[in-house]
Each structure stands twice: as C-alpha cells, then as structure tokens.
Enzyme design. Structure first.
Site, PDB file in Angstrom:
ATOM      1  NE  ARG A 157      44.191  44.720  43.539  1.00  0.00           N
ATOM      2  CZ  ARG A 157      43.457  46.088  43.218  1.00  0.00           C
ATOM      3  NH1 ARG A 157      42.993  46.625  44.047  1.00  0.00           N
ATOM      4  NH2 ARG A 157      43.765  46.460  42.192  1.00  0.00           N
ATOM      5  CB  SER A 231      47.828  41.946  38.933  1.00  0.00           C
ATOM      6  OG  SER A 231      47.108  42.809  38.150  1.00  0.00           O
ATOM      7  CD  GLU A 326      46.466  40.916  43.314  1.00  0.00           C
ATOM      8  OE1 GLU A 326      46.954  42.145  43.007  1.00  0.00           O
ATOM      9  OE2 GLU A 326      45.416  40.494  42.702  1.00  0.00           O
TER      10      GLU A 326
HETATM   11  P1  FAD Z   1      39.779  31.801  44.379  1.00  0.00           P
HETATM   12  O1  FAD Z   1      41.029  32.039  43.568  1.00  0.00           O
HETATM   13  O2  FAD Z   1      39.242  30.484  44.117  1.00  0.00           O
HETATM   14  O3  FAD Z   1      40.306  32.003  45.956  1.00  0.00           O
HETATM   15  C1  FAD Z   1      41.148  33.086  46.385  1.00  0.00           C
HETATM   16  C2  FAD Z   1      41.423  33.186  47.988  1.00  0.00           C
HETATM   17  O4  FAD Z   1      40.120  33.460  48.567  1.00  0.00           O
HETATM   18  C3  FAD Z   1      41.703  31.827  48.409  1.00  0.00           C
HETATM   19  O5  FAD Z   1      42.626  31.990  49.304  1.00  0.00           O
HETATM   20  C4  FAD Z   1      40.485  30.837  48.935  1.00  0.00           C
HETATM   21  O6  FAD Z   1      40.652  30.144  50.008  1.00  0.00           O
HETATM   22  C5  FAD Z   1      39.880  32.225  49.257  1.00  0.00           C
HETATM   23  N1  FAD Z   1      38.222  32.047  49.163  1.00  0.00           N
HETATM   24  C6  FAD Z   1      37.542  32.028  48.252  1.00  0.00           C
HETATM   25  N2  FAD Z   1      36.371  31.883  48.474  1.00  0.00           N
HETATM   26  C7  FAD Z   1      36.122  32.026  49.647  1.00  0.00           C
HETATM   27  C8  FAD Z   1      35.096  31.784  50.705  1.00  0.00           C
HETATM   28  N3  FAD Z   1      33.978  31.739  50.244  1.00  0.00           N
HETATM   29  N4  FAD Z   1      35.210  31.710  52.049  1.00  0.00           N
HETATM   30  C9  FAD Z   1      36.614  31.679  52.261  1.00  0.00           C
HETATM   31  N5  FAD Z   1      37.879  32.013  51.599  1.00  0.00           N
HETATM   32  C10 FAD Z   1      37.608  31.858  50.407  1.00  0.00           C
HETATM   33  N6  FAD Z   1      41.350  41.138  41.174  1.00  0.00           N
HETATM   34  C11 FAD Z   1      41.124  42.274  41.465  1.00  0.00           C
HETATM   35  O7  FAD Z   1      41.280  42.712  42.562  1.00  0.00           O
HETATM   36  N7  FAD Z   1      41.003  43.256  40.628  1.00  0.00           N
HETATM   37  C12 FAD Z   1      40.981  42.925  38.812  1.00  0.00           C
HETATM   38  O8  FAD Z   1      40.934  43.988  38.464  1.00  0.00           O
HETATM   39  C13 FAD Z   1      41.418  41.469  38.823  1.00  0.00           C
HETATM   40  N8  FAD Z   1      41.319  41.245  37.531  1.00  0.00           N
HETATM   41  C14 FAD Z   1      41.779  39.668  37.341  1.00  0.00           C
HETATM   42  C15 FAD Z   1      41.878  39.445  35.787  1.00  0.00           C
HETATM   43  C16 FAD Z   1      41.998  38.237  35.635  1.00  0.00           C
HETATM   44  C17 FAD Z   1      42.289  37.929  34.138  1.00  0.00           C
HETATM   45  C18 FAD Z   1      42.432  37.360  36.378  1.00  0.00           C
HETATM   46  C19 FAD Z   1      42.344  35.748  36.223  1.00  0.00           C
HETATM   47  C20 FAD Z   1      42.278  37.797  37.680  1.00  0.00           C
HETATM   48  C21 FAD Z   1      41.986  39.046  38.277  1.00  0.00           C
HETATM   49  N9  FAD Z   1      41.867  39.393  39.589  1.00  0.00           N
HETATM   50  C22 FAD Z   1      41.541  40.723  40.073  1.00  0.00           C
HETATM   51  C23 FAD Z   1      41.854  38.429  40.732  1.00  0.00           C
HETATM   52  C24 FAD Z   1      40.759  37.480  41.078  1.00  0.00           C
HETATM   53  O9  FAD Z   1      39.867  37.802  40.133  1.00  0.00           O
HETATM   54  C25 FAD Z   1      40.039  38.087  42.368  1.00  0.00           C
HETATM   55  O10 FAD Z   1      40.938  38.217  43.368  1.00  0.00           O
HETATM   56  C26 FAD Z   1      38.772  37.335  42.597  1.00  0.00           C
HETATM   57  O11 FAD Z   1      38.189  38.119  43.616  1.00  0.00           O
HETATM   58  C27 FAD Z   1      39.267  35.947  42.972  1.00  0.00           C
HETATM   59  O12 FAD Z   1      37.945  34.972  43.008  1.00  0.00           O
HETATM   60  P2  FAD Z   1      38.016  33.605  43.038  1.00  0.00           P
HETATM   61  O13 FAD Z   1      36.704  33.101  43.351  1.00  0.00           O
HETATM   62  O14 FAD Z   1      38.609  32.912  41.751  1.00  0.00           O
HETATM   63  O15 FAD Z   1      38.859  33.049  44.201  1.00  0.00           O
HETATM   64  P1  NAP Z   2      46.677  51.020  34.496  1.00  0.00           P
HETATM   65  O1  NAP Z   2      45.574  51.564  34.116  1.00  0.00           O
HETATM   66  O2  NAP Z   2      47.744  50.932  33.347  1.00  0.00           O
HETATM   67  O3  NAP Z   2      47.594  51.566  35.418  1.00  0.00           O
HETATM   68  C1  NAP Z   2      48.712  51.302  36.046  1.00  0.00           C
HETATM   69  C2  NAP Z   2      48.781  51.045  37.335  1.00  0.00           C
HETATM   70  O4  NAP Z   2      48.689  52.499  37.849  1.00  0.00           O
HETATM   71  C3  NAP Z   2      47.665  50.385  37.971  1.00  0.00           C
HETATM   72  O5  NAP Z   2      47.999  49.165  38.661  1.00  0.00           O
HETATM   73  C4  NAP Z   2      46.958  51.392  38.951  1.00  0.00           C
HETATM   74  O6  NAP Z   2      46.927  50.797  40.114  1.00  0.00           O
HETATM   75  C5  NAP Z   2      47.752  52.376  38.943  1.00  0.00           C
HETATM   76  N1  NAP Z   2      46.764  53.728  38.470  1.00  0.00           N
HETATM   77  C6  NAP Z   2      46.458  54.062  37.252  1.00  0.00           C
HETATM   78  N2  NAP Z   2      45.825  55.315  37.564  1.00  0.00           N
HETATM   79  C7  NAP Z   2      45.825  55.755  38.720  1.00  0.00           C
HETATM   80  C8  NAP Z   2      45.036  56.607  39.471  1.00  0.00           C
HETATM   81  N3  NAP Z   2      44.412  57.520  38.856  1.00  0.00           N
HETATM   82  N4  NAP Z   2      45.406  56.582  40.623  1.00  0.00           N
HETATM   83  C9  NAP Z   2      45.978  55.697  41.474  1.00  0.00           C
HETATM   84  N5  NAP Z   2      46.641  54.734  40.796  1.00  0.00           N
HETATM   85  C10 NAP Z   2      46.561  54.459  39.490  1.00  0.00           C
HETATM   86  O7  NAP Z   2      46.362  49.194  35.079  1.00  0.00           O
HETATM   87  P2  NAP Z   2      46.009  48.031  34.339  1.00  0.00           P
HETATM   88  O8  NAP Z   2      47.038  47.182  34.331  1.00  0.00           O
HETATM   89  O9  NAP Z   2      45.315  48.389  32.994  1.00  0.00           O
HETATM   90  O10 NAP Z   2      44.721  47.546  35.214  1.00  0.00           O
HETATM   91  C11 NAP Z   2      43.594  48.504  35.218  1.00  0.00           C
HETATM   92  C12 NAP Z   2      42.806  48.468  36.645  1.00  0.00           C
HETATM   93  O11 NAP Z   2      42.278  46.843  36.689  1.00  0.00           O
HETATM   94  C13 NAP Z   2      43.662  48.494  37.819  1.00  0.00           C
HETATM   95  O12 NAP Z   2      43.017  49.070  38.489  1.00  0.00           O
HETATM   96  C14 NAP Z   2      44.075  47.195  38.269  1.00  0.00           C
HETATM   97  O13 NAP Z   2      44.321  47.196  39.687  1.00  0.00           O
HETATM   98  C15 NAP Z   2      42.949  46.306  37.824  1.00  0.00           C
HETATM   99  N6  NAP Z   2      43.353  45.013  37.399  1.00  0.00           N
HETATM  100  C16 NAP Z   2      43.669  44.246  38.404  1.00  0.00           C
HETATM  101  C17 NAP Z   2      44.188  42.876  38.309  1.00  0.00           C
HETATM  102  C18 NAP Z   2      44.353  41.891  39.550  1.00  0.00           C
HETATM  103  O14 NAP Z   2      44.564  40.848  39.429  1.00  0.00           O
HETATM  104  N7  NAP Z   2      44.491  42.426  40.752  1.00  0.00           N
HETATM  105  C19 NAP Z   2      44.144  42.356  37.056  1.00  0.00           C
HETATM  106  C20 NAP Z   2      43.928  43.180  35.980  1.00  0.00           C
HETATM  107  C21 NAP Z   2      43.698  44.543  36.291  1.00  0.00           C
HETATM  108  P3  NAP Z   2      45.778  49.914  40.992  1.00  0.00           P
HETATM  109  O15 NAP Z   2      46.286  48.617  40.671  1.00  0.00           O
HETATM  110  O16 NAP Z   2      46.062  49.975  42.440  1.00  0.00           O
HETATM  111  O17 NAP Z   2      44.638  50.224  40.597  1.00  0.00           O
END
Ligand code: FAD
Ligand code: NAP
Length: 333
Positions: A157, A231, A326
C-alpha cells in the site's frame, strides 16, 4: 468558481473547493504548467481514497485522460491506459478480451492513474505484479516523465508517489504487462472457498473475478449507499517477537508472515476492541468489516478523524499496536 466535491468522494464528505479543472489530454495537462506547481493544488481522481476537508481554498485538478492502447507481444499483452480510465471497467474489459492477470483486483473503485499511489492490492495480487511503467507530468517543470516499475518503489500500500515524489507528479497514464500464461492466485483468504461454493467446472480468470466480486459485495458497503473509503487503516506490520507475544495474550490473533515480520489483520484488532458496528453518531466501523469506516450521513472530515482517533486509541491501549490511516487526509491548505 466554487465547487462542491461531496459527490466526487466516496466518503460523501462535504468539501467546498475554489475551482475544479478536469483535464482530458496530455497536451492540456502539459499546457497547464505552471499552475500545477501550486502548493494548494489537490489532485483528485475517483475520490475513493481521500478524506477531504470542508473547505479547500485552492485548485482541484482531475486528470481524466481516457484511452487504452494495446500492443500484443508473443509472451505478453501490453496495455497503456489513460489515468482517468475507471479501474473496475478496465479489469472487466481485459477479462472480456481473454487476458488474465487483473482478476484478483476486480471491483477496486477508482481510476487507473491512482492505482500506483498505494500499489492497489487485493486477494494476494497487487499492482506491482502487472505494472510496467507510469507516465507522469512533473508539476515542477511540466515535463513528461516515465517511471519503470523498479523506479516506483512499490510496496505494501505504498509507492514513491506517496513518499519521495509526493505531490510532485500528475500521473497521466500507466502501462500494464499481462503475461499470456499468467498463473491464477487462489490461495488467499476466502477465495478458494468461494470458488468451491460456486461449483464451477474449470477455474479460470473469469470465475476468479466472479468469486472476488461476490466476496466483496457480501462484505463491503457500496459507497453509493453508505459513504466509505474502503479500509481506513493499513494492516500493521509488527516483529515476529511482538506477534508471538500478542498471540499468547490474545488467542485467535489473525496474523500473516510478510517482509518485515507479521502483518496483523487490523479488522480483527478493531473487532476485538468491541468496535465493530459501533460509532459516534456520525461515523461508525462497518458491521460486516470493522476496518471500513462509514459515513452515517452527515459526517465531516473532523467527525471521521475523531472516530478514527478513537479507534486508534483503543487498539493502542489494548495491543500496543499503532494503526496507520490508509487514505490521504487533506487538511485545509
Ligand atoms: P483518489 O481517491 O481520487 O486519490 C487518491 C490519492 O491519489 C490522492 O492523494 C490523489 O491526489 C492521488 N492521485 C489520484 N490520481 C492521481 C494522478 N493521476 N496523479 C497523481 N496523483 C493522483 N484499495 C486497494 O488497494 N485495494 C482494495 O481492495 C480496495 N478496495 C476498496 C473498496 C472500497 C469500497 C473503496 C471505497 C475503496 C477501496 N480501495 C481499495 C481504495 C481505493 O479504491 C484505491 O486506493 C484507488 O486506487 C483510489 O483511486 P481513486 O481514483 O479513487 O483515487
Ligand atoms: P480477509 O480476506 O478477511 O483477510 C483479512 C486480512 O488478512 C486481510 O487484510 C489480508 O491482508 C490478510 N490475509 C488474508 N489472507 C492472507 C494470506 N493468505 N496471506 C497474507 N495475508 C492474508 O480480508 P478482507 O477485508 O475481506 O479483504 C479482502 C482483500 O481485499 C484483501 O486483500 C484486502 O486488502 C482487500 N481490500 C482492500 C481494501 C482497501 O481499501 N485497501 C478494501 C477492501 C478490501 P491484505 O489486506 O494485506 O491483503
């Protein structure tokens, strides 16, 4: 002219900004220099990973460049994608073309250009696995820069765009490299169990994508119905010794080995503090996934950060573990 950004961030926070500029081409983006060199510039894409303040007195830039260009090679498909391409659509399109590699990253909201910022990841795959290059315009001189994957310092991340190069680049596009014989990644969380439930005869990239979508739909609130930024905290990484000590103290602790020690499931820590489904009237930890903070309707950034601070305090007191936020938190400039 003042603009309301409430509908442009998935937390649904009210934010009055001075001006919004939507940019749709590289030429437009380069021509905009030196306006992008202002400290008060906020780059906003899909708004799914930001906490916006009630007032942003500066300019907001949306890099909404669209377009997909494909180059087929013997061993891989290279896809150059404009920063403004919606990520979930891009994943569905690659699968429809018969190209695998992005299936585990299905349904992550946001735009392609934001994906490198936090090296988006889910279900055992992260952008780093498929990213070849990032193209950006340097905010300090308006020049086009190309970043190979190794230049991007991608980690859990995190990336150089959140670190040393923070607020210096506007990402204009990214290039993905999808190997033709990509391996499926199934050994993660509930993925295999979901595939078993689906009882598909052959597991392929499309069925993995469907399984991921089903899992996400069950657990994650839809931002259109309940504002959230996914998250809200990163999973904390602690030393093996600290994880062992915590596991003795807290039976059932969820931890996974990773570079640097053990990654604790932040959702489990929050749940264990009794905070799942709890809130302050404006913001709450979601009942199906405690790691997701939800806007109960009328929250501001201050309400979100107050509740987040309470969650951090509880986890710190009980486990001596620090939860890092995050999404990018913007304070009024
Ligand atoms: P924004 O929210 O608009 O921007 C995020 C940051 O990036 C800001 O600081 C912005 O300035 C910068 N930025 C955006 N675009 C640019 C650009 N072109 N150039 C320079 N800077 C830029 N994330 C995960 O990693 N895994 C997940 O599974 C995941 N699940 C999610 C589920 C939900 C329901 C939600 C709401 C979010 C989730 N996220 C997840 C977080 C999010 O979707 C990601 O981080 C996504 O990449 C953000 O994209 P955005 O276009 O909305 O960025
Ligand atoms: P989950 O499957 O319930 O797992 C809980 C946590 O344990 C996760 O955060 C994941 O870490 C870790 N994990 C599970 N299995 C693993 C493995 N085999 N090896 C290493 N780490 C493991 O998680 P969840 O909340 O339902 O989410 C599922 C996936 O979607 C995850 O990868 C999560 O990161 C991603 N997600 C991200 C966001 C976001 O906004 N960043 C939002 C929703 C879902 P990791 O998070 O490092 O994968």
């Amino acid at each position: 002219m003042a603009v309301d950004l409430r509908a442009r961030n998935t937390l649904g926070l009210p934010c009055q900004a001075h001006e919004l500029q939507v940019i749709t081409s590289l030429a437009q983006l380069q021509a905009g220099f030196p306006r992008w060199d202002e400290a008060s510039l906020l780059v906003l894409a899909g708004g799914s990973n930001v906490v916006l303040p009630e007032v942003w007195p500066g300019r907001v830039l949306q890099p909404a460049l669209r377009g997909r260009q494909v180059r087929e090679e013997k061993e891989a498909v290279l896809i150059q994608v404009g920063a403004g391409e919606p990520w979930p659509e891009l994943v569905r399109w690659t699968l429809a073309q018969g190209w695998s590699g992005l299936e585990n990253l299905s349904d992550i909201p946001g735009w392609a250009g934001a994906a490198p910022l936090q090296n988006i990841g889910a279900y055992g795959v992260e952008l780093a696995d498929v990213l070849q290059e990032v193209q950006s315009v340097d905010r300090r001189d308006g020049r086009l820069r190309r970043w190979q994957r190794a230049d991007c310092a991608l980690s859990y991340r995190d990336s150089i765009f959140k670190g040393a190069a923070r607020d210096t680049q506007v990402i204009a596009g990214i290039t993905l490299r999808l190997p033709r014989r990509a391996q499926l990644h199934l050994d993660y969380g509930d993925l295999r169990a979901e595939l078993d439930r689906m009882a598909v005869s052959t597991v392929d990239a499309q069925s993995v994508a469907t399984a991921v979508s089903r899992l996400r739909a069950r657990k994650l609130p839809d931002p259109a119905l309940l504002g959230n930024a996914g998250s809200f905290f990163k999973n904390p990484i602690v030393s093996q010794a600290q994880a062992d000590a915590l596991a003795r103290q807290e039976p059932g602790l969820v931890a996974h080995a990773c570079a640097g020690g053990q990654k604790l499931a932040a959702a489990w820590l929050i749940d264990r503090c009794g905070l799942r489904g709890q809130g302050n009237g404006k913001v709450a930890c979601h009942r199906d996934q405690a790691l997701v903070l939800v806007n109960l309707g009328a929250a501001t950034a201050g309400d979100v950060l107050a509740w987040a601070g309470h969650v951090q305090d509880c986890v710190r007191q009980r486990f001596a573990v620090e939860l890092e936020i995050e999404p990018r938190v913007y304070a009024s400039c």
